[in-house]
Motif scaffolding. Sequence first.
Motif, PDB file in Angstrom:
ATOM      1  N   GLU A   1       0.830  -1.205   0.000  1.00 17.08           N
ATOM      2  CA  GLU A   1       0.000   0.000   0.000  1.00 17.08           C
ATOM      3  C   GLU A   1       0.866   1.257   0.000  1.00 17.08           C
ATOM      4  O   GLU A   1       0.565   2.247  -0.664  1.00 17.08           O
ATOM      5  CB  GLU A   1      -0.918   0.008   1.225  1.00 17.08           C
ATOM      6  CG  GLU A   1      -2.144  -0.879   1.118  1.00 17.08           C
ATOM      7  CD  GLU A   1      -3.277  -0.198   0.355  1.00 17.08           C
ATOM      8  OE1 GLU A   1      -3.100   0.951  -0.082  1.00 17.08           O
ATOM      9  OE2 GLU A   1      -4.331  -0.832   0.205  1.00 17.08           O
ATOM     10  N   LYS A   2       1.952   1.207   0.753  1.00 19.55           N
ATOM     11  CA  LYS A   2       2.798   2.386   0.934  1.00 19.55           C
ATOM     12  C   LYS A   2       3.806   2.575  -0.192  1.00 19.55           C
ATOM     13  O   LYS A   2       4.393   3.653  -0.306  1.00 19.55           O
ATOM     14  CB  LYS A   2       3.542   2.281   2.272  1.00 19.55           C
ATOM     15  CG  LYS A   2       2.636   2.303   3.489  1.00 19.55           C
ATOM     16  CD  LYS A   2       3.419   2.032   4.766  1.00 19.55           C
ATOM     17  CE  LYS A   2       2.507   1.970   5.980  1.00 19.55           C
ATOM     18  NZ  LYS A   2       3.259   1.618   7.227  1.00 19.55           N
ATOM     19  N   HIS A   3       4.026   1.546  -1.000  1.00 18.79           N
ATOM     20  CA  HIS A   3       5.062   1.655  -2.025  1.00 18.79           C
ATOM     21  C   HIS A   3       4.516   2.344  -3.272  1.00 18.79           C
ATOM     22  O   HIS A   3       3.534   1.886  -3.859  1.00 18.79           O
ATOM     23  CB  HIS A   3       5.610   0.274  -2.392  1.00 18.79           C
ATOM     24  CG  HIS A   3       6.952   0.337  -3.047  1.00 18.79           C
ATOM     25  ND1 HIS A   3       7.108   0.745  -4.354  1.00 18.79           N
ATOM     26  CD2 HIS A   3       8.209   0.071  -2.584  1.00 18.79           C
ATOM     27  CE1 HIS A   3       8.390   0.719  -4.671  1.00 18.79           C
ATOM     28  NE2 HIS A   3       9.074   0.313  -3.614  1.00 18.79           N
ATOM     29  N   PRO A   4       5.157   3.425  -3.710  1.00 22.17           N
ATOM     30  CA  PRO A   4       4.608   4.211  -4.830  1.00 22.17           C
ATOM     31  C   PRO A   4       4.612   3.496  -6.173  1.00 22.17           C
ATOM     32  O   PRO A   4       3.862   3.885  -7.081  1.00 22.17           O
ATOM     33  CB  PRO A   4       5.527   5.443  -4.872  1.00 22.17           C
ATOM     34  CG  PRO A   4       6.799   4.990  -4.220  1.00 22.17           C
ATOM     35  CD  PRO A   4       6.385   4.027  -3.167  1.00 22.17           C
ATOM     36  N   ALA A   5       5.428   2.447  -6.320  1.00 22.46           N
ATOM     37  CA  ALA A   5       5.504   1.759  -7.612  1.00 22.46           C
ATOM     38  C   ALA A   5       4.442   0.678  -7.774  1.00 22.46           C
ATOM     39  O   ALA A   5       4.279   0.127  -8.869  1.00 22.46           O
ATOM     40  CB  ALA A   5       6.894   1.148  -7.807  1.00 22.46           C
ATOM     41  N   ILE A   6       3.708   0.370  -6.708  1.00 27.26           N
ATOM     42  CA  ILE A   6       2.679  -0.662  -6.778  1.00 27.26           C
ATOM     43  C   ILE A   6       1.337  -0.035  -7.144  1.00 27.26           C
ATOM     44  O   ILE A   6       0.848   0.869  -6.468  1.00 27.26           O
ATOM     45  CB  ILE A   6       2.554  -1.422  -5.441  1.00 27.26           C
ATOM     46  CG1 ILE A   6       3.873  -2.119  -5.096  1.00 27.26           C
ATOM     47  CG2 ILE A   6       1.414  -2.431  -5.496  1.00 27.26           C
ATOM     48  CD1 ILE A   6       4.321  -3.157  -6.105  1.00 27.26           C
ATOM     49  N   ASP A   7       0.740  -0.534  -8.229  1.00 24.80           N
ATOM     50  CA  ASP A   7      -0.513   0.038  -8.728  1.00 24.80           C
ATOM     51  C   ASP A   7      -1.750  -0.648  -8.178  1.00 24.80           C
ATOM     52  O   ASP A   7      -2.806  -0.039  -8.049  1.00 24.80           O
ATOM     53  CB  ASP A   7      -0.534  -0.042 -10.258  1.00 24.80           C
ATOM     54  CG  ASP A   7       0.614   0.732 -10.882  1.00 24.80           C
ATOM     55  OD1 ASP A   7       0.595   1.969 -10.819  1.00 24.80           O
ATOM     56  OD2 ASP A   7       1.547   0.088 -11.410  1.00 24.80           O
ATOM     57  N   LEU A   8      -1.635  -1.946  -7.879  1.00 23.40           N
ATOM     58  CA  LEU A   8      -2.789  -2.711  -7.440  1.00 23.40           C
ATOM     59  C   LEU A   8      -2.312  -3.849  -6.544  1.00 23.40           C
ATOM     60  O   LEU A   8      -1.227  -4.404  -6.755  1.00 23.40           O
ATOM     61  CB  LEU A   8      -3.534  -3.291  -8.657  1.00 23.40           C
ATOM     62  CG  LEU A   8      -4.737  -4.203  -8.396  1.00 23.40           C
ATOM     63  CD1 LEU A   8      -5.882  -3.415  -7.771  1.00 23.40           C
ATOM     64  CD2 LEU A   8      -5.193  -4.883  -9.690  1.00 23.40           C
ATOM     65  N   ILE A   9      -3.126  -4.187  -5.547  1.00 22.76           N
ATOM     66  CA  ILE A   9      -2.832  -5.316  -4.665  1.00 22.76           C
ATOM     67  C   ILE A   9      -3.996  -6.291  -4.753  1.00 22.76           C
ATOM     68  O   ILE A   9      -5.148  -5.913  -4.517  1.00 22.76           O
ATOM     69  CB  ILE A   9      -2.660  -4.850  -3.207  1.00 22.76           C
ATOM     70  CG1 ILE A   9      -1.551  -3.798  -3.107  1.00 22.76           C
ATOM     71  CG2 ILE A   9      -2.352  -6.036  -2.294  1.00 22.76           C
ATOM     72  CD1 ILE A   9      -1.596  -3.003  -1.817  1.00 22.76           C
TER      73      ILE A   9
END
Length: 228
Positions: free
Chosen positions: A43-51
Amino acid sequence: MTRRNIALIPAAGIGARFGAGTPKQYVEINGKTVLQHTIDIFEKHPAIDLIAVIVSPEDQTFQTTPSSKTRVFRVGGASRAETVRNGVSALVVQGLAAEQDNILVHDAARCCLPPEALTRLIEEAGGQEQGGILAVPVADTLKRADGKNHIGETVSRAGLWQAQTPQLFQTALLHRALSAEDLSGITDEASAVEKLGVQPLLVQGDTRNLKLTLSQDEFIVRLLLQVV
């Protein structure tokens, strides 16, 4: 070409080796479940778009903080490989993952993943067609048992790495690798990809990226969550 980074967290296991009477992803540490700690990393990582969190259809325990970034899929299977396969299929069918997007499969019980290790994986393997995984070189001396719990031989650790997660692959490659009817020999996503003749990249992991497997691991995880 723009590639989205999608974290896929298989969380349908029962945690039999942990022995807590509840699946280890739902053990509460420092006020949150292990699974929620893991979700928070992405959630906190800016490079992750979707979980994408993949749980069992019968799961009545899962709860998470509402977020536009996190989606829950109740399509978990009988094994980790089946759960990941079902999760990838759900993402594809719902149009949430394009063929060239990166899917980062991460153990629900690895709740101490340092963000810099996640960044390193995305930067080094995110643009590679063969994908890549976090891993650390084996440091301990290895012994092979003779079947009676006696040392049969000492195994050279030269060139040996211990696999971690996340394991990053493009959607199309991972989907194809997990399409085999028999997934019984698949222990992680890399092993499925390897069966296609692909050699994933080894990206330097982190010893803090510990997987909560046995009950004695909980003490270390509690300490790590205070500093990671």
